[in-house]
Design a protein around this motif. Structure first.
Motif, PDB file in Angstrom:
ATOM      1  N   LEU A  94       4.468 -24.833 -14.937  1.00 25.13           N
ATOM      2  CA  LEU A  94       5.404 -25.807 -14.359  1.00 25.13           C
ATOM      3  C   LEU A  94       6.850 -25.394 -14.594  1.00 25.13           C
ATOM      4  O   LEU A  94       7.703 -25.575 -13.718  1.00 25.13           O
ATOM      5  CB  LEU A  94       5.145 -27.201 -14.930  1.00 25.13           C
ATOM      6  CG  LEU A  94       3.793 -27.821 -14.548  1.00 25.13           C
ATOM      7  CD1 LEU A  94       3.567 -29.117 -15.316  1.00 25.13           C
ATOM      8  CD2 LEU A  94       3.685 -28.032 -13.050  1.00 25.13           C
ATOM      9  N   TYR A  95       7.128 -24.826 -15.762  1.00 28.75           N
ATOM     10  CA  TYR A  95       8.488 -24.366 -16.049  1.00 28.75           C
ATOM     11  C   TYR A  95       8.888 -23.280 -15.047  1.00 28.75           C
ATOM     12  O   TYR A  95       9.972 -23.314 -14.475  1.00 28.75           O
ATOM     13  CB  TYR A  95       8.587 -23.832 -17.486  1.00 28.75           C
ATOM     14  CG  TYR A  95       9.993 -23.429 -17.843  1.00 28.75           C
ATOM     15  CD1 TYR A  95      10.872 -24.354 -18.389  1.00 28.75           C
ATOM     16  CD2 TYR A  95      10.454 -22.133 -17.608  1.00 28.75           C
ATOM     17  CE1 TYR A  95      12.177 -23.992 -18.698  1.00 28.75           C
ATOM     18  CE2 TYR A  95      11.757 -21.775 -17.909  1.00 28.75           C
ATOM     19  CZ  TYR A  95      12.616 -22.707 -18.454  1.00 28.75           C
ATOM     20  OH  TYR A  95      13.907 -22.354 -18.744  1.00 28.75           O
ATOM     21  N   TYR A  96       7.996 -22.320 -14.830  1.00 26.40           N
ATOM     22  CA  TYR A  96       8.300 -21.253 -13.877  1.00 26.40           C
ATOM     23  C   TYR A  96       8.489 -21.822 -12.477  1.00 26.40           C
ATOM     24  O   TYR A  96       9.432 -21.453 -11.775  1.00 26.40           O
ATOM     25  CB  TYR A  96       7.192 -20.188 -13.857  1.00 26.40           C
ATOM     26  CG  TYR A  96       7.589 -18.999 -13.028  1.00 26.40           C
ATOM     27  CD1 TYR A  96       8.154 -17.883 -13.621  1.00 26.40           C
ATOM     28  CD2 TYR A  96       7.447 -19.002 -11.644  1.00 26.40           C
ATOM     29  CE1 TYR A  96       8.562 -16.796 -12.855  1.00 26.40           C
ATOM     30  CE2 TYR A  96       7.845 -17.940 -10.872  1.00 26.40           C
ATOM     31  CZ  TYR A  96       8.404 -16.834 -11.479  1.00 26.40           C
ATOM     32  OH  TYR A  96       8.825 -15.773 -10.713  1.00 26.40           O
ATOM     33  N   TYR A  97       7.612 -22.713 -12.074  1.00 27.42           N
ATOM     34  CA  TYR A  97       7.708 -23.294 -10.732  1.00 27.42           C
ATOM     35  C   TYR A  97       9.052 -23.998 -10.537  1.00 27.42           C
ATOM     36  O   TYR A  97       9.691 -23.847  -9.500  1.00 27.42           O
ATOM     37  CB  TYR A  97       6.564 -24.269 -10.476  1.00 27.42           C
ATOM     38  CG  TYR A  97       6.595 -24.820  -9.073  1.00 27.42           C
ATOM     39  CD1 TYR A  97       6.053 -24.108  -8.026  1.00 27.42           C
ATOM     40  CD2 TYR A  97       7.219 -26.027  -8.794  1.00 27.42           C
ATOM     41  CE1 TYR A  97       6.106 -24.583  -6.720  1.00 27.42           C
ATOM     42  CE2 TYR A  97       7.280 -26.516  -7.488  1.00 27.42           C
ATOM     43  CZ  TYR A  97       6.732 -25.789  -6.466  1.00 27.42           C
ATOM     44  OH  TYR A  97       6.808 -26.254  -5.181  1.00 27.42           O
ATOM     45  N   ASP A  98       9.482 -24.740 -11.542  1.00 27.92           N
ATOM     46  CA  ASP A  98      10.727 -25.504 -11.447  1.00 27.92           C
ATOM     47  C   ASP A  98      11.982 -24.656 -11.610  1.00 27.92           C
ATOM     48  O   ASP A  98      13.030 -24.978 -11.048  1.00 27.92           O
ATOM     49  CB  ASP A  98      10.766 -26.615 -12.505  1.00 27.92           C
ATOM     50  CG  ASP A  98       9.764 -27.721 -12.215  1.00 27.92           C
ATOM     51  OD1 ASP A  98       9.344 -27.873 -11.045  1.00 27.92           O
ATOM     52  OD2 ASP A  98       9.390 -28.427 -13.172  1.00 27.92           O
ATOM     53  N   ASN A  99      11.896 -23.573 -12.384  1.00 28.99           N
ATOM     54  CA  ASN A  99      13.089 -22.811 -12.758  1.00 28.99           C
ATOM     55  C   ASN A  99      13.129 -21.371 -12.268  1.00 28.99           C
ATOM     56  O   ASN A  99      14.116 -20.677 -12.477  1.00 28.99           O
ATOM     57  CB  ASN A  99      13.240 -22.813 -14.280  1.00 28.99           C
ATOM     58  CG  ASN A  99      13.394 -24.206 -14.818  1.00 28.99           C
ATOM     59  OD1 ASN A  99      14.436 -24.833 -14.670  1.00 28.99           O
ATOM     60  ND2 ASN A  99      12.339 -24.730 -15.437  1.00 28.99           N
ATOM     61  N   ASP A 100      12.035 -20.908 -11.653  1.00 25.60           N
ATOM     62  CA  ASP A 100      11.945 -19.517 -11.214  1.00 25.60           C
ATOM     63  C   ASP A 100      12.262 -18.561 -12.362  1.00 25.60           C
ATOM     64  O   ASP A 100      12.968 -17.569 -12.198  1.00 25.60           O
ATOM     65  CB  ASP A 100      12.853 -19.252 -10.014  1.00 25.60           C
ATOM     66  CG  ASP A 100      12.503 -17.950  -9.312  1.00 25.60           C
ATOM     67  OD1 ASP A 100      11.341 -17.526  -9.393  1.00 25.60           O
ATOM     68  OD2 ASP A 100      13.410 -17.352  -8.701  1.00 25.60           O
ATOM     69  N   ALA A 101      11.763 -18.917 -13.550  1.00 24.27           N
ATOM     70  CA  ALA A 101      11.981 -18.101 -14.742  1.00 24.27           C
ATOM     71  C   ALA A 101      10.859 -18.383 -15.734  1.00 24.27           C
ATOM     72  O   ALA A 101      10.270 -19.458 -15.732  1.00 24.27           O
ATOM     73  CB  ALA A 101      13.322 -18.449 -15.379  1.00 24.27           C
ATOM     74  N   PHE A 102      10.582 -17.378 -16.578  1.00 25.61           N
ATOM     75  CA  PHE A 102       9.566 -17.559 -17.595  1.00 25.61           C
ATOM     76  C   PHE A 102      10.073 -18.495 -18.691  1.00 25.61           C
ATOM     77  O   PHE A 102      11.245 -18.468 -19.046  1.00 25.61           O
ATOM     78  CB  PHE A 102       9.183 -16.232 -18.228  1.00 25.61           C
ATOM     79  CG  PHE A 102       8.474 -15.298 -17.278  1.00 25.61           C
ATOM     80  CD1 PHE A 102       7.266 -15.652 -16.694  1.00 25.61           C
ATOM     81  CD2 PHE A 102       9.013 -14.068 -16.973  1.00 25.61           C
ATOM     82  CE1 PHE A 102       6.607 -14.802 -15.833  1.00 25.61           C
ATOM     83  CE2 PHE A 102       8.368 -13.200 -16.108  1.00 25.61           C
ATOM     84  CZ  PHE A 102       7.155 -13.577 -15.527  1.00 25.61           C
ATOM     85  N   ILE A 103       9.162 -19.273 -19.232  1.00 26.00           N
ATOM     86  CA  ILE A 103       9.488 -20.162 -20.329  1.00 26.00           C
ATOM     87  C   ILE A 103       9.696 -19.316 -21.594  1.00 26.00           C
ATOM     88  O   ILE A 103       9.065 -18.276 -21.756  1.00 26.00           O
ATOM     89  CB  ILE A 103       8.371 -21.208 -20.542  1.00 26.00           C
ATOM     90  CG1 ILE A 103       8.861 -22.337 -21.436  1.00 26.00           C
ATOM     91  CG2 ILE A 103       7.099 -20.562 -21.088  1.00 26.00           C
ATOM     92  CD1 ILE A 103       7.911 -23.537 -21.470  1.00 26.00           C
ATOM     93  N   VAL A 104      10.597 -19.742 -22.455  1.00 29.13           N
ATOM     94  CA  VAL A 104      10.807 -19.092 -23.735  1.00 29.13           C
ATOM     95  C   VAL A 104      10.441 -20.112 -24.809  1.00 29.13           C
ATOM     96  O   VAL A 104      11.061 -21.170 -24.898  1.00 29.13           O
ATOM     97  CB  VAL A 104      12.270 -18.628 -23.911  1.00 29.13           C
ATOM     98  CG1 VAL A 104      12.473 -18.013 -25.296  1.00 29.13           C
ATOM     99  CG2 VAL A 104      12.650 -17.647 -22.816  1.00 29.13           C
ATOM    100  N   THR A 105       9.392 -19.780 -25.576  1.00 26.57           N
ATOM    101  CA  THR A 105       8.959 -20.704 -26.614  1.00 26.57           C
ATOM    102  C   THR A 105       9.753 -20.434 -27.884  1.00 26.57           C
ATOM    103  O   THR A 105      10.232 -19.334 -28.126  1.00 26.57           O
ATOM    104  CB  THR A 105       7.459 -20.560 -26.901  1.00 26.57           C
ATOM    105  OG1 THR A 105       7.184 -19.209 -27.281  1.00 26.57           O
ATOM    106  CG2 THR A 105       6.642 -20.931 -25.697  1.00 26.57           C
ATOM    107  N   LYS A 106       9.855 -21.474 -28.692  1.00 31.11           N
ATOM    108  CA  LYS A 106      10.641 -21.358 -29.933  1.00 31.11           C
ATOM    109  C   LYS A 106       9.757 -21.117 -31.109  1.00 31.11           C
ATOM    110  O   LYS A 106       8.641 -21.412 -31.179  1.00 31.11           O
ATOM    111  CB  LYS A 106      11.442 -22.637 -30.144  1.00 31.11           C
ATOM    112  CG  LYS A 106      12.418 -22.853 -29.013  1.00 31.11           C
ATOM    113  CD  LYS A 106      13.108 -24.185 -29.158  1.00 31.11           C
ATOM    114  CE  LYS A 106      13.999 -24.392 -27.938  1.00 31.11           C
ATOM    115  NZ  LYS A 106      14.544 -25.657 -27.812  1.00 31.11           N
TER     116      LYS A 106
END
Length: 106
Positions: A94-106
């Motif tokens: 969902l993060y990629y779909y919304d932001n066109d970028a890979f999610i970065v986990t903390k």
């Protein structure tokens, strides 16, 4: 593959799908692990003026992402967190779909 399957099953079995396929999901709902979508070749249209395959139209599905991109999303999530849960995978998707970028986990 013209059948409806859950997003959970798709994300957990992404390697079984062809690179030329794409994921189609419901156009009128919020997506989650239980959302049913379809893996369809986006070029499988009745004629060139159609942009959506007939099975997707009949089931009110819209193009979401291509399989290659989803494979990249899953790979990125697994690199960051080896023991990814289903919730981690849907969050990354969902993060990629919304932001066109890979999610970065903390």
């Amino acid at each position: 593959m013209e059948k409806l399957i859950t997003l959970k099953k798709i994300l957990n079995n992404i390697e079984q799908f062809e690179w030329s396929d794409a994921l189609f999901l419901p156009a009128d709902e919020t997506w989650d692990l239980d959302t049913k979508g379809a893996i369809i070749d986006p070029d499988d249209v009745e004629d060139d003026s159609d942009e959506v395959p007939e099975f997707a139209k009949k089931n009110n599905l819209m193009y979401a992402l291509d399989i290659q991109t989803i494979k990249g999303i899953i790979k990125n999530a697994l690199v960051q967190k080896v023991e990814c849960t289903d919730e981690d995978l849907i969050e990354a998707f969902l993060y990629y779909y919304d932001n066109d970028a890979f999610i970065v986990t903390k």
